[in-house]
Design a protein around this motif. Structure first.
Motif, PDB file in Angstrom:
ATOM      1  N   ASP A  71      11.783 -30.692  44.015  1.00  0.00           N
ATOM      2  CA  ASP A  71      12.914 -30.721  43.096  1.00  0.00           C
ATOM      3  C   ASP A  71      14.239 -30.508  43.816  1.00  0.00           C
ATOM      4  OD1 ASP A  71      11.320 -31.172  40.853  1.00  0.00           O
ATOM      5  OD2 ASP A  71      11.016 -29.021  40.528  1.00  0.00           O
ATOM      6  N   ASN A  72      14.181 -30.137  45.090  1.00  0.00           N
ATOM      7  CA  ASN A  72      15.392 -29.876  45.872  1.00  0.00           C
ATOM      8  C   ASN A  72      15.346 -30.596  47.208  1.00  0.00           C
ATOM      9  OD1 ASN A  72      16.876 -27.928  44.153  1.00  0.00           O
ATOM     10  ND2 ASN A  72      14.976 -26.778  44.371  1.00  0.00           N
ATOM     11  N   LEU A  73      15.124 -31.889  47.170  1.00  0.00           N
ATOM     12  CA  LEU A  73      15.014 -32.668  48.403  1.00  0.00           C
ATOM     13  C   LEU A  73      16.315 -32.689  49.200  1.00  0.00           C
ATOM     14  CD1 LEU A  73      12.828 -35.665  47.212  1.00  0.00           C
ATOM     15  CD2 LEU A  73      12.143 -33.750  48.666  1.00  0.00           C
ATOM     16  N   ASP A  74      17.418 -32.355  48.550  1.00  0.00           N
ATOM     17  CA  ASP A  74      18.695 -32.342  49.264  1.00  0.00           C
ATOM     18  C   ASP A  74      18.796 -31.199  50.275  1.00  0.00           C
ATOM     19  OD1 ASP A  74      18.653 -30.775  46.967  1.00  0.00           O
ATOM     20  OD2 ASP A  74      20.760 -31.070  46.513  1.00  0.00           O
ATOM     21  N   ASN A  75      17.797 -30.322  50.324  1.00  0.00           N
ATOM     22  CA  ASN A  75      17.754 -29.243  51.322  1.00  0.00           C
ATOM     23  C   ASN A  75      17.016 -29.658  52.586  1.00  0.00           C
ATOM     24  OD1 ASN A  75      19.063 -27.462  49.582  1.00  0.00           O
ATOM     25  ND2 ASN A  75      17.146 -26.790  48.674  1.00  0.00           N
ATOM     26  N   TYR A  76      16.590 -30.908  52.670  1.00  0.00           N
ATOM     27  CA  TYR A  76      15.730 -31.354  53.762  1.00  0.00           C
ATOM     28  C   TYR A  76      16.311 -32.569  54.489  1.00  0.00           C
ATOM     29  CZ  TYR A  76      12.479 -28.371  51.238  1.00  0.00           C
ATOM     30  OH  TYR A  76      11.898 -27.300  50.618  1.00  0.00           O
ATOM     31  N   ALA A  77      15.634 -32.910  55.577  1.00  0.00           N
ATOM     32  CA  ALA A  77      15.954 -34.124  56.328  1.00  0.00           C
ATOM     33  C   ALA A  77      14.666 -34.922  56.476  1.00  0.00           C
ATOM     34  CB  ALA A  77      16.532 -33.768  57.691  1.00  0.00           C
ATOM     35  N   PHE A  78      14.795 -36.178  56.868  1.00  0.00           N
ATOM     36  CA  PHE A  78      13.651 -37.073  56.899  1.00  0.00           C
ATOM     37  C   PHE A  78      13.700 -37.970  58.127  1.00  0.00           C
ATOM     38  CE2 PHE A  78      15.108 -36.012  52.732  1.00  0.00           C
ATOM     39  CZ  PHE A  78      13.978 -35.481  52.147  1.00  0.00           C
ATOM     40  N   CYS A  79      12.518 -38.422  58.541  1.00  0.00           N
ATOM     41  CA  CYS A  79      12.426 -39.354  59.678  1.00  0.00           C
ATOM     42  C   CYS A  79      11.205 -40.235  59.461  1.00  0.00           C
ATOM     43  CB  CYS A  79      12.313 -38.576  60.983  1.00  0.00           C
ATOM     44  SG  CYS A  79      12.477 -39.595  62.459  1.00  0.00           S
ATOM     45  N   ILE A  80      11.306 -41.468  59.882  1.00  0.00           N
ATOM     46  CA  ILE A  80      10.192 -42.404  59.772  1.00  0.00           C
ATOM     47  C   ILE A  80       9.043 -41.949  60.668  1.00  0.00           C
ATOM     48  CG2 ILE A  80      11.008 -43.976  61.573  1.00  0.00           C
ATOM     49  CD1 ILE A  80      10.216 -46.305  59.679  1.00  0.00           C
ATOM     50  N   THR A  81       7.815 -42.143  60.230  1.00  0.00           N
ATOM     51  CA  THR A  81       6.636 -41.793  61.013  1.00  0.00           C
ATOM     52  C   THR A  81       6.131 -43.052  61.745  1.00  0.00           C
ATOM     53  OG1 THR A  81       5.129 -42.308  59.209  1.00  0.00           O
ATOM     54  CG2 THR A  81       5.906 -40.021  59.360  1.00  0.00           C
ATOM     55  N   GLN A  82       5.124 -42.872  62.566  1.00  0.00           N
ATOM     56  CA  GLN A  82       4.534 -44.009  63.249  1.00  0.00           C
ATOM     57  C   GLN A  82       3.949 -44.993  62.228  1.00  0.00           C
ATOM     58  OE1 GLN A  82       1.679 -42.960  66.268  1.00  0.00           O
ATOM     59  NE2 GLN A  82       1.385 -45.058  66.905  1.00  0.00           N
ATOM     60  N   ALA A  83       3.314 -44.459  61.196  1.00  0.00           N
ATOM     61  CA  ALA A  83       2.765 -45.322  60.133  1.00  0.00           C
ATOM     62  C   ALA A  83       3.896 -46.062  59.419  1.00  0.00           C
ATOM     63  CB  ALA A  83       1.968 -44.487  59.138  1.00  0.00           C
ATOM     64  N   GLY A  84       5.021 -45.380  59.230  1.00  0.00           N
ATOM     65  CA  GLY A  84       6.177 -46.008  58.602  1.00  0.00           C
ATOM     66  C   GLY A  84       6.753 -47.127  59.458  1.00  0.00           C
ATOM     67  N   LEU A  85       6.800 -46.894  60.757  1.00  0.00           N
ATOM     68  CA  LEU A  85       7.272 -47.929  61.678  1.00  0.00           C
ATOM     69  C   LEU A  85       6.374 -49.154  61.628  1.00  0.00           C
ATOM     70  CD1 LEU A  85       8.284 -45.835  64.809  1.00  0.00           C
ATOM     71  CD2 LEU A  85       9.808 -47.216  63.390  1.00  0.00           C
ATOM     72  N   ALA A  86       5.062 -48.914  61.593  1.00  0.00           N
ATOM     73  CA  ALA A  86       4.108 -50.019  61.555  1.00  0.00           C
ATOM     74  C   ALA A  86       4.237 -50.803  60.248  1.00  0.00           C
ATOM     75  CB  ALA A  86       2.684 -49.481  61.703  1.00  0.00           C
ATOM     76  N   LYS A  87       4.493 -50.113  59.151  1.00  0.00           N
ATOM     77  CA  LYS A  87       4.613 -50.758  57.846  1.00  0.00           C
ATOM     78  C   LYS A  87       5.959 -51.472  57.703  1.00  0.00           C
ATOM     79  CE  LYS A  87       2.080 -50.340  54.691  1.00  0.00           C
ATOM     80  NZ  LYS A  87       1.004 -51.197  54.228  1.00  0.00           N
ATOM     81  N   HIS A  88       6.980 -50.914  58.324  1.00  0.00           N
ATOM     82  CA  HIS A  88       8.337 -51.453  58.211  1.00  0.00           C
ATOM     83  C   HIS A  88       8.459 -52.740  58.975  1.00  0.00           C
ATOM     84  CE1 HIS A  88      12.822 -51.336  58.948  1.00  0.00           C
ATOM     85  NE2 HIS A  88      12.752 -51.248  57.640  1.00  0.00           N
TER      86      HIS A  88
END
Length: 88
Positions: A71-88
């Protein structure tokens, strides 16, 4: 359920996450409405296409975490994973 084809919104988000990006920066870069961005982040996290990070005050750096408040995702940061790179 596995994501077979990424939506254009999901592709846009993944394109911004080659480096760790705080939520506010991602919001600014994607120009998506906050509720839509939050929903897409939750989907990408559930499918392990992105990783979530919390800022560690002691180390003064982002640390990957598996426990987070969706409910508070604005407190976090994000990065693509290896699986995300493969899918992207």
């Amino acid at each position: 359920m596995k994501i077979n084809i990424l939506s254009s919104t999901q592709k846009k988000i993944l394109s911004c996450l080659y480096f760790i990006e705080p939520f506010e920066q991602l919001l600014s870069e994607t120009q998506l409405p906050k509720p839509i961005l939050c929903d897409e982040i939750k989907t990408l996290l559930a499918h392990r296409l992105i990783a979530i990070f919390q800022f560690n005050q002691t180390l003064k750096d982002w640390q990957e975490t598996t426990l987070f408040d969706s409910d508070n995702l604005d407190n976090y940061a994000f990065c693509i994973t290896q699986a995300g790179l493969a899918k992207h």
